[in-house]
Design a protein around this motif. Structure first.
Motif, PDB file in Angstrom:
ATOM      1  N   ALA A   1       3.938   2.873   8.526  1.00 15.07           N
ATOM      2  CA  ALA A   1       3.432   1.538   8.198  1.00 15.07           C
ATOM      3  C   ALA A   1       2.416   1.629   7.070  1.00 15.07           C
ATOM      4  O   ALA A   1       2.408   0.798   6.166  1.00 15.07           O
ATOM      5  CB  ALA A   1       2.801   0.899   9.434  1.00 15.07           C
ATOM      6  N   VAL A   2       1.557   2.609   7.140  1.00 18.43           N
ATOM      7  CA  VAL A   2       0.616   2.873   6.037  1.00 18.43           C
ATOM      8  C   VAL A   2       0.512   4.383   5.866  1.00 18.43           C
ATOM      9  O   VAL A   2       0.529   5.124   6.845  1.00 18.43           O
ATOM     10  CB  VAL A   2      -0.798   2.296   6.308  1.00 18.43           C
ATOM     11  CG1 VAL A   2      -0.849   0.835   5.996  1.00 18.43           C
ATOM     12  CG2 VAL A   2      -1.253   2.578   7.718  1.00 18.43           C
ATOM     13  N   PRO A   3       0.438   4.838   4.625  1.00 16.97           N
ATOM     14  CA  PRO A   3       0.346   6.291   4.410  1.00 16.97           C
ATOM     15  C   PRO A   3      -1.085   6.784   4.576  1.00 16.97           C
ATOM     16  O   PRO A   3      -1.714   7.199   3.626  1.00 16.97           O
ATOM     17  CB  PRO A   3       0.838   6.445   2.971  1.00 16.97           C
ATOM     18  CG  PRO A   3       0.472   5.154   2.319  1.00 16.97           C
ATOM     19  CD  PRO A   3       0.472   4.092   3.364  1.00 16.97           C
ATOM     20  N   GLY A   4      -1.604   6.720   5.767  1.00 17.10           N
ATOM     21  CA  GLY A   4      -2.972   7.178   5.999  1.00 17.10           C
ATOM     22  C   GLY A   4      -3.374   6.939   7.433  1.00 17.10           C
ATOM     23  O   GLY A   4      -2.571   6.472   8.249  1.00 17.10           O
TER      24      GLY A   4
ATOM     25  N   PHE B   1       0.823  -1.209   0.000  1.00 15.44           N
ATOM     26  CA  PHE B   1       0.000   0.000   0.000  1.00 15.44           C
ATOM     27  C   PHE B   1       0.863   1.267   0.000  1.00 15.44           C
ATOM     28  O   PHE B   1       0.414   2.330  -0.402  1.00 15.44           O
ATOM     29  CB  PHE B   1      -0.949   0.002   1.197  1.00 15.44           C
ATOM     30  CG  PHE B   1      -2.073  -0.979   1.042  1.00 15.44           C
ATOM     31  CD1 PHE B   1      -3.255  -0.617   0.431  1.00 15.44           C
ATOM     32  CD2 PHE B   1      -1.931  -2.293   1.480  1.00 15.44           C
ATOM     33  CE1 PHE B   1      -4.277  -1.537   0.265  1.00 15.44           C
ATOM     34  CE2 PHE B   1      -2.941  -3.216   1.323  1.00 15.44           C
ATOM     35  CZ  PHE B   1      -4.121  -2.837   0.704  1.00 15.44           C
TER      36      PHE B   1
END
Lengths: 490, 171
Positions: A319-322, A49
């Motif tokens: 870890a996640v862009p959001g 992701f």
């Protein structure tokens, strides 16, 4: 196990977990966090992701890249102006001395008279070196950190056993020696409420010891350390007391710096001498100068902590862009204490502050972004049409408004109360010194600053939206001694 | 426990991480209308499992969520265990696999779970009541979209590849 027993067991476990959640820091909470440390590796499943960069990520990165050089220049200029406030204004005090810029990064509540300062790791700072702010004497270096380069403990003149040689000059020109150090009791107050309030508002008084001439009751008190004949700079710290008066070459660098005004007043029927301090040592200053012989230090102080020094930043991937937690602006960062990520450390992209580390485990850390309700940071404002940056104190985030601008609560305790119309000034907000884990000079954003005393909500707009970014820089609170850089910033 | 079930637990963890990452990616622009996909999967599955598997679901869900989220492990574990127990209780009273009930419960439980985490965050961060009400209001869109997703995709999520050993025929 019967169904009712298993239900009872579930409810019991639930109660224990609720307790651990409400009371963080308990042994159970610590165990649970340790047990979840390996979950960091499960985060690798989400890596694809990170490759799906959205257009908002690209837009934010290109905006920050384009603005980074201008932002760095503005920030350095602001820091230089702040640092200049630490230098002596009196030309006589500036002559024949070097000054190393230092910043207070930690005030310990249990030892309020000892503060931790940081300075450029290569700076020639020695134990017993005098520390000043402007034309005022602040204290002396007590110990250099063994673990961290460019860090030392500063003993303030208010410390109980602190002693510094001084000289008072009376209005009629007479001079007399005295010793100053520690805090003197406040003047006695009468039964009247106004007198009590006046006594409390009188400020801080430094204790006077062994005044040479008791007939002098007023005048400016300045440092006058005795240079013992043949005294060499000592590598070991004096044990305190009058021993420090013979501190030699280093101690005499402080000669001429102000301690305050000599006063004489009554304390429970006893007349005492004291020095009315001109600095609030408990709350300020954050910008300091460590004095050194002129041949060792530059006349102007370099930046104590350059926010654009490459070696002070750790690159870390989210870890996640959001938003991984609904209702929050927060990120799980895939770097932890093993990489040097400490709780409280600033998160930055291209010179813009985007958040701070909340907790740090061995391999990962949780970070809250600037729009997360409850996010706190010390801030200074560069006001339009004003040279000197202004310390605003702490801002606390409320979240974002409908236009995605950041909202912060700010208590203005400096300006006068509102006489009627509310005045406001456009300002750029930057991080302020005073915190170990956040360097001064990172841009927070632009706002319009109300110039009236009271509680305000500041609407802050940032050049780029930090929420969209997948990679951030994390500030290293200190450089370990073995990592000490041999050259200047790359 | 058979190898198939072991694999099913691992696959469930992977699905939860991916769904969690997907919802985070969808919300990277700051949109509040992003459903809590991982939680909807948990609810869809809990409606179809044997009660003895409840601790396993909670454990896997906590590990998967802790991998990406910033909430403390104890808060996640307490919230997920509480909601799973509530759902196990509720499925004896309501037909949670029916569209209307599953949408209603998914929306309500997503809101309850997020409100629990937001409440803890407000408590520890010293946030006043006014900002906390704003935070609670911001959770409503996520709960609403989660209900819609549960309505439309609930059974499909429960039948994701690799999860069949965890489902029970009785439910």
């Amino acid at each position: 196990m019967s169904s009712s027993r298993s239900r009872l067991a579930y409810v019991a476990v639930l109660c224990v977990l609720v307790f651990a959640a409400v009371e963080p820091g308990t042994l159970l909470d610590v165990w649970i966090e340790r047990a979840l440390v390996p979950s960091r590796f499960a985060a690798e499943l989400a890596r694809p992701f990170g490759w799906l960069e959205s257009s908002s990520v690209r837009a934010a990165e290109s905006t920050l890249a384009a603005e980074a050089p201008a932002l760095a220049a503005t920030s350095r200029e602001l820091l230089a102006r702040q640092a200049a406030g630490a230098l002596p204004r009196d030309p006589e005090l500036a002559r024949g001395r070097g000054a190393v810029h230092a910043q207070v990064v930690e005030r310990k509540t249990q030892r309020a008279d000892c503060v931790t300062i940081q300075f450029a790791p290569e700076a020639p700072v020695e134990v017993d070196a005098p520390v000043t702010h402007g034309d005022h004497y602040v204290g002396r270096i007590d110990a250099l950190s063994r673990e961290r380069a460019g860090e030392a403990t500063l003993r303030l003149v208010t410390e109980k056993s602190f002693r510094v040689g001084a000289e008072v000059e009376a209005p009629d020109g007479r001079k007399a020696a005295l010793v100053v150090g520690g805090v003197a009791p406040r003047p006695s107050h009468g039964a009247d409420e106004d007198e009590r309030r006046a006594s409390a508002d009188a400020g801080l008084f430094l204790a006077v010891h062994a005044p040479q001439d008791r007939s002098i009751t007023s005048g400016v008190v300045r440092v006058r350390e005795i240079e013992a004949p043949g005294s060499a700079r000592s590598a070991s710290r004096p044990s305190g007391g009058l021993a420090s008066l013979a501190g030699g070459e280093l101690a005499s660098l402080a000669n001429g710096f102000r301690l305050g005004e000599l006063v004489r007043y009554d304390v429970d029927g006893v007349v005492i001498f004291a020095v009315r301090a001109e600095l609030d040592y408990g709350a300020e200053p954050y910008e300091l100068a460590v004095l050194a012989p002129a041949e060792q230090a530059e006349a102007g102080p370099p930046l104590a902590r350059d926010p654009f020094a490459v070696e002070r930043w750790i690159r870390a991937r989210c870890a996640v862009p959001g938003e991984a937690s609904i209702g929050r602006e927060a990120r799980r960062i895939l770097a932890g204490t093993r990489d040097g990520v400490e709780p409280g450390a600033a998160l930055c992209v291209g010179g813009q502050l985007v958040g701070r580390v909340e907790t740090s485990g061995p391999w990962s850390a949780s970070a809250r972004l600037a729009g997360d309700p409850g996010f706190r940071v010390q801030v200074a404002a560069a006001l339009a049409g004003s040279d000197a940056p202004r310390a605003l104190g702490e801002l606390v985030a409320l979240g974002r408004d409908d236009d995605d601008a950041l909202l912060f609560v700010w208590r203005n305790a400096i300006d006068p109360p509102p006489p009627g119309a509310v005045a406001a000034t456009p300002a750029e907000l930057f991080t302020a010194p005073g915190e170990r884990s956040v360097p001064a000079g990172l841009l927070l954003g632009s706002t319009v600053l109300p110039r009236t005393r009271g509680l305000h909500v500041l609407r802050v707009t940032q050049p780029a939206d930090g929420r969209a970014l997948g990679v951030v820089q994390v500030w290293r609170a200190a450089i370990a001694r073995e990592e000490e850089p041999e050259e200047d910033e790359p | 426990m058979s190898a198939q079930r072991w694999i099913a637990w691992i696959v469930l963890g992977a699905w939860l991480v991916w769904l969690h990452a997907l919802q985070a990616w969808l919300g990277s622009g700051g949109s509040a209308w992003v459903p809590d996909l991982a939680l909807v999967l948990v609810f869809s599955l809990v409606a179809r499992i044997e009660p003895k598997d409840a601790p396993g679901i909670v454990l896997v869900a906590v590990v998967a969520r802790a991998a990406l989220a910033v909430d403390p492990g104890a808060a996640l574990a307490a919230g997920l265990l509480g909601l799973v127990l509530l759902e196990l209780l509720a499925r004896g009273l309501f037909e949670l696999t029916a569209p209307a009930w599953r949408a209603l419960f998914a929306g309500a439980l997503v809101f309850a779970f997020d409100a629990w985490l937001a409440g803890l965050h407000a408590l520890h961060a010293g946030i006043g009541p006014v900002p906390f009400v704003r935070v609670l209001a911001a959770l409503v869109p996520a709960a609403f979209t989660s209900a819609i997703v549960s309505l439309a995709l609930g059974p499909a999520l429960a039948h994701l590849p690799g999860l069949s050993p965890l489902r029970s025929r009785r439910w």
